[in-house]
Design a protein around this motif. Structure first.
Motif, PDB file in Angstrom:
ATOM      1  N   LEU A 145       0.702  -1.177   0.012  1.00 58.68           N
ATOM      2  CA  LEU A 145      -0.005   0.181  -0.074  1.00 58.68           C
ATOM      3  C   LEU A 145       0.805   1.221   0.038  1.00 58.68           C
ATOM      4  O   LEU A 145       1.997   1.260   0.685  1.00 58.68           O
ATOM      5  N   VAL A 203      -0.932   5.461   6.025  1.00 58.87           N
ATOM      6  CA  VAL A 203      -1.243   3.934   5.837  1.00 58.87           C
ATOM      7  C   VAL A 203      -0.120   3.063   6.374  1.00 58.87           C
ATOM      8  O   VAL A 203       1.085   3.354   5.734  1.00 58.87           O
ATOM      9  N   TYR A 231      -6.663  -7.071   2.405  1.00 62.29           N
ATOM     10  CA  TYR A 231      -6.925  -5.632   2.580  1.00 62.29           C
ATOM     11  C   TYR A 231      -6.442  -4.809   1.483  1.00 62.29           C
ATOM     12  O   TYR A 231      -5.798  -5.397   0.434  1.00 62.29           O
ATOM     13  N   GLU A 232      -7.245  -3.694   1.452  1.00 63.78           N
ATOM     14  CA  GLU A 232      -6.943  -2.663   0.288  1.00 63.78           C
ATOM     15  C   GLU A 232      -7.324  -1.431   0.701  1.00 63.78           C
ATOM     16  O   GLU A 232      -8.260  -1.276   1.517  1.00 63.78           O
ATOM     17  N   VAL A 233      -6.537  -0.239   0.144  1.00 64.78           N
ATOM     18  CA  VAL A 233      -7.028   1.021   0.473  1.00 64.78           C
ATOM     19  C   VAL A 233      -7.080   1.714  -0.968  1.00 64.78           C
ATOM     20  O   VAL A 233      -5.818   1.674  -1.377  1.00 64.78           O
ATOM     21  N   ARG A 271     -11.900   4.317   0.479  1.00 64.87           N
ATOM     22  CA  ARG A 271     -12.481   3.238   0.666  1.00 64.87           C
ATOM     23  C   ARG A 271     -11.399   2.343   1.038  1.00 64.87           C
ATOM     24  O   ARG A 271     -10.342   2.157   0.256  1.00 64.87           O
ATOM     25  N   VAL A 272     -12.084   1.393   2.152  1.00 66.30           N
ATOM     26  CA  VAL A 272     -11.064   0.365   2.603  1.00 66.30           C
ATOM     27  C   VAL A 272     -11.769  -1.083   2.592  1.00 66.30           C
ATOM     28  O   VAL A 272     -13.018  -1.038   3.230  1.00 66.30           O
ATOM     29  N   LEU A 295      -4.108  -3.228   9.613  1.00 66.13           N
ATOM     30  CA  LEU A 295      -4.165  -2.256   8.728  1.00 66.13           C
ATOM     31  C   LEU A 295      -4.377  -0.873   9.412  1.00 66.13           C
ATOM     32  O   LEU A 295      -5.555  -1.002  10.165  1.00 66.13           O
ATOM     33  N   LEU A 323      -4.487   3.285   9.851  1.00 64.53           N
ATOM     34  CA  LEU A 323      -4.904   4.341   9.063  1.00 64.53           C
ATOM     35  C   LEU A 323      -4.953   5.433  10.021  1.00 64.53           C
ATOM     36  O   LEU A 323      -5.666   5.475  11.159  1.00 64.53           O
TER      37      LEU A 323
END
Length: 326
Positions: A69, A78, A96-98, A106-107, A294, A296
């Motif tokens: 990321l 992040v 997971y992804e951002v 959006r996560v 994850l 943030l």
């Protein structure tokens, strides 16, 4: 007397046979042992080569599936990492992804049933659906429905290939962070994230999640749950259940909330190191399940009109481009 004289040569002949045969026998045993040892060593080296190759393949799969990321996404700092319980793989069933979109950041955080290489296909199907849907769907409900359809297609194809019904399911948390820090979420069987604000560590919500994706259809109406705001300086820690289900030698669960106390001011990468170190200490270095984290942190600039947590606030501006340079 003649019989006695005849027996002597025979006994001498037998001793000569034994004296000549034993060295030959021992030599043959030594040769067999050497050949056997060589075969064992060769086989062991071949297995090690195959294991290294499998790990390289797993690492390549990880770089595609759980791609690194960016350190900053639309004013948010992040950091993310995962630890697989399968020692022979570098990737498990966590995902997971951002993504920054016109609808907000959006996560997704998810956990496929099981772990190891077998879970990669399912995780890839869900992540692929998310990466495409977040830009197209104006609301979180539409994003979640796209993930559900992507998973259904994957499971249907798996069943057609194997001739058996798949029983896989995925817990998923879909989160949206607006320009002013507004938080909306949809949760399908996943642990709620922790919000770090000063000395306070609390779950983002106490609402009951929906069932995991896979076994049950989604409800007809999917309004995103409003979860307050992520103020500048505050941190969200998303995780899979492998973190809080981890046990020590006495069967005691790992307390992620306690581990996060005092970490609100730490950068996200330091929070990762703190949690994983504590997890390995708690489990004696042998976690029984995959763990993904994850983190943030809202590093957007606070406006003078913004109030304390829980009150109405104006929008939060983003840092000027020059502040992004390091």
């Amino acid at each position: 007397m003649m019989c006695v004289k005849a027996a002597v040569p025979r006994a001498g002949w037998w001793r000569r046979v034994i004296s000549l045969g034993l060295p030959t026998l021992w030599g043959a045993v030594a040769i067999i042992f050497a050949v056997g040892t060589g075969l064992v060593v060769h086989g062991r080296r071949a297995l090690l080569r195959e294991l290294r190759q499998a790990r390289r393949v797993a690492g390549a799969a990880q770089s595609v599936l759980l791609r690194p990321l960016p350190p900053r996404v639309d004013g948010l700092t992040v950091a993310a990492a995962q630890m697989s319980a399968d020692r022979g793989a570098t990737i498990g069933g966590d995902l997971y992804e951002v993504v920054a979109t016109e609808h907000g950041v959006r996560v997704v955080m998810g956990d496929v049933r099981g772990h190891g290489l077998a879970a990669i296909g399912t995780a890839a199907a869900v992540l692929g659906g998310f990466r495409e849907a977040v830009h197209d769907e104006p609301d979180l409900g539409g994003v979640l429905r796209r993930l559900d359809r992507a998973l259904a297609r994957h499971l249907r194809g798996h069943a057609e290939r194997d001739g058996t019904d798949s029983e896989e399911f995925v817990t998923v948390l879909v989160l949206e962070i607006g320009a002013g820090g507004e938080l909306r979420a949809l949760n399908c069987g996943h642990p709620w994230p922790y919000l770090l604000s000063g000395s306070v560590v609390e779950p983002l919500s106490c609402a009951d999640p929906m069932p995991p994706l896979g076994p049950f259809p989604l409800p007809g109406d999917l309004p995103g749950l409003h979860c307050g705001h992520l103020l500048p300086g505050e941190t969200l820690v998303l995780h899979t259940d492998g973190a809080e289900d981890a046990r020590d030698a006495h069967g005691r669960f790992f307390s992620l909330a306690e581990c996060l106390r005092g970490a609100a001011e730490a950068p996200p990468q330091a929070v990762l190191g703190r949690v994983f170190t504590a997890l390995l200490d708690h489990t004696g270095g042998t976690p029984k399940d995959d763990v993904a984290l994850l983190v943030l942190r809202n590093d957007r600039q606070l406006q003078p009109t913004q109030g304390a947590r829980g009150t109405a606030r104006a929008t939060t501006s983003h840092p000027q481009p020059t502040t992004h340079l390091t």
